[in-house]
Design a protein around this motif. Structure first.
Motif, PDB file in Angstrom:
ATOM      1  N   ARG A 310       0.874  -1.173   0.000  1.00  0.00           N
ATOM      2  CA  ARG A 310       0.000   0.000   0.000  1.00  0.00           C
ATOM      3  C   ARG A 310       0.907   1.217   0.000  1.00  0.00           C
ATOM      4  O   ARG A 310       1.728   1.399   0.900  1.00  0.00           O
ATOM      5  N   LEU A 312       1.396   5.452  -0.489  1.00  0.00           N
ATOM      6  CA  LEU A 312       0.814   6.790  -0.467  1.00  0.00           C
ATOM      7  C   LEU A 312       1.767   7.749  -1.168  1.00  0.00           C
ATOM      8  O   LEU A 312       2.946   7.825  -0.823  1.00  0.00           O
ATOM      9  N   ASP A 343      -0.636  -0.746  -4.612  1.00  0.00           N
ATOM     10  CA  ASP A 343      -1.969  -0.174  -4.407  1.00  0.00           C
ATOM     11  C   ASP A 343      -1.745   1.290  -4.018  1.00  0.00           C
ATOM     12  O   ASP A 343      -1.388   1.591  -2.878  1.00  0.00           O
ATOM     13  N   THR A 345      -2.400   5.316  -3.418  1.00  0.00           N
ATOM     14  CA  THR A 345      -3.286   6.406  -3.037  1.00  0.00           C
ATOM     15  C   THR A 345      -2.533   7.720  -3.254  1.00  0.00           C
ATOM     16  O   THR A 345      -1.372   7.840  -2.858  1.00  0.00           O
ATOM     17  N   ARG A 372      -6.123   4.654   7.435  1.00  0.00           N
ATOM     18  CA  ARG A 372      -5.198   3.736   6.763  1.00  0.00           C
ATOM     19  C   ARG A 372      -3.753   4.116   7.054  1.00  0.00           C
ATOM     20  O   ARG A 372      -3.416   5.291   7.203  1.00  0.00           O
TER      21      ARG A 372
END
Length: 425
Positions: A310, A312, A343, A345, A372
């Motif tokens: 994940r 960012l 993934d 963001t 998150r």
């Protein structure tokens, strides 16, 4: 007298709006833009580019319209529309030629008007393409009924020091008299004075090499960053030492986007190729900078060492503290990370979410989701509020053992918390 000039500025973006407002302090000025929403926003004293304040808009004498027929006959027309490249990185002159046709329909030959281009082009466009198009549509004779001029724009989005009323404006005209008149007009609005180029082609060439020079120098920095990475040496540590030499040029590596540096060298390269000259240095620099986002994505992916992390990304605009998304290389970085299974963001407090989705298919929000944490946090654009982040703020975004990747080297060098894993160039 120059005070009696009526001026129409065509295109009210990053370049045209500040120029039109500065001119309106001295002359009768109309600002023309085909975007009805843009005109409505400006009439409400809102500038989406953040280049002009609401108070300045409220106090200007500039007249605004989307209708060419609403503009009175003018003495000077200034074209400030974008000149992008197409999918093959070839010059796309469709917008500037459309603006040329609009101006052509407005010309009053009895006034002997001057048509000035500020848009960045390769040498020859003003006289070889725009002049004939003005003649064709207007039925007037260039050099008799109307005249050509060129004054390259030097707007740097977000720069509050080098504004249009402070910089030196280069001017060039079809005749010495035209050049002198333009020097008087532009000289009336800037404390930086004017410089009269020897010819329109010389002025066009000066503009395009200003950005090509920066592009090439940044490309060298990017290349050495990739070399030093193989040696496990930070390019920032190398530059800290090298910058102590009095004549070392202080360029920095990074993602090179935007409407100027990331585009203009292709205009010069195209012209060179048409003339039978291979632009090896120019294109090598462009290739190096265009490839940088993919290289950074690969290095961050290897440093993280996780599966489907994940991730960012902080910032999407092409540079810090501006809302400008044009030719953002962060979008390339996001795509490269997604290709590697991340993934992703993306957040940016300044960028327009609808524009980000339209231009790049990227959904953004202004703040990171509160519920998150991420395996990787990437500082892509050093907006002021991001650079103010401390260890506690970074830890709050990361999972335990997560990686903080600082592309511009704005935060990582000062972090004292050794428990935060970091990566930088």
């Amino acid at each position: 007298m120059i005070e009696n000039n009526t001026i129409v500025v065509v295109g009210l973006g990053y370049v045209g709006l500040p120029l039109a407002i500065a001119l309106a302090d001295r002359f009768t000025v109309w600002g023309l833009d085909v975007d009805a929403e843009r005109i409505a926003e400006l009439q409400r004293h809102h500038d989406r580019t953040h280049e002009v304040s609401a108070d300045r808009l409220a106090g200007t004498k500039l007249s605004l319209t989307q209708d060419p027929a609403a503009c009175p006959p003018a003495d000077i027309y200034i074209v400030t529309v974008p000149t992008p490249v197409d999918a093959e990185n070839k010059p796309d002159l469709s917008i500037v030629l459309a603006a040329t046709r609009t101006v052509a329909a407005m010309l009053d030959g009895a006034r002997k008007p001057i048509v000035v281009y500020e848009s960045t082009v390769y040498p020859g466009v003003t006289e070889e393409l725009c002049g004939p198009e003005l003649e064709r549509v207007s039925g007037l004779a260039c050099g008799a009924d109307f005249f050509l001029g060129y004054s390259p724009e030097r707007i740097n989005p977000g720069d509050r020091e080098h504004t249009v009323d402070r910089i030196t404006k280069v001017v060039a005209g079809q005749t010495e008299a035209v050049a002198a008149r333009l020097a008087d007009v532009y000289g009336a609005i800037t404390s930086g004075g004017t410089f009269t180029a020897k010819s329109i082609k010389a002025a066009e060439a000066a503009k395009v090499i200003e950005n090509a020079q920066r592009d090439i120098n940044i490309a060298f920095m990017n290349e050495i960053a990739t070399i030093f990475a193989k040696l496990d040496v930070s390019v920032w540590d190398v530059l800290s030492a090298a910058n102590t030499k009095w004549n070392f040029l202080p360029f920095r590596p990074g993602l090179v986007g935007g409407h100027c540096i990331g585009v203009d060298p292709y205009y010069l390269a195209y012209r060179a190729e048409v003339l039978g000259r291979e632009p090896r240095v120019i294109l090598a620099g462009r290739s190096t900078n265009d490839d940088m986002a993919a290289w950074v994505a690969g290095e961050i992916d290897r440093a993280a060492g996780g599966e489907r992390p994940r991730t960012l990304v902080l910032g999407l605009t092409f540079k810090e503290n501006v809302p400008d998304l044009r030719n953002s290389k962060v979008a390339d970085l996001v795509a490269a990370l997604q290709t590697r299974g991340h993934d992703v963001t993306v957040v940016d407090p300044l960028a327009n979410a609808a524009e980000a989705n339209h231009e790049y298919g990227i959904a953004i929000s202004s703040e990171p989701p509160a519920d998150r944490r991420f395996n990787i946090v990437i500082l892509a654009v050093p907006h002021t509020q991001y650079c103010a982040m401390d260890e506690q703020a970074i830890r709050a975004l990361l999972t335990e053992g997560g990686l903080f990747a600082d592309i511009p080297g704005a935060i990582a060098p000062r972090l004292s918390d050794q428990t935060i894993r970091t990566w930088t160039l």
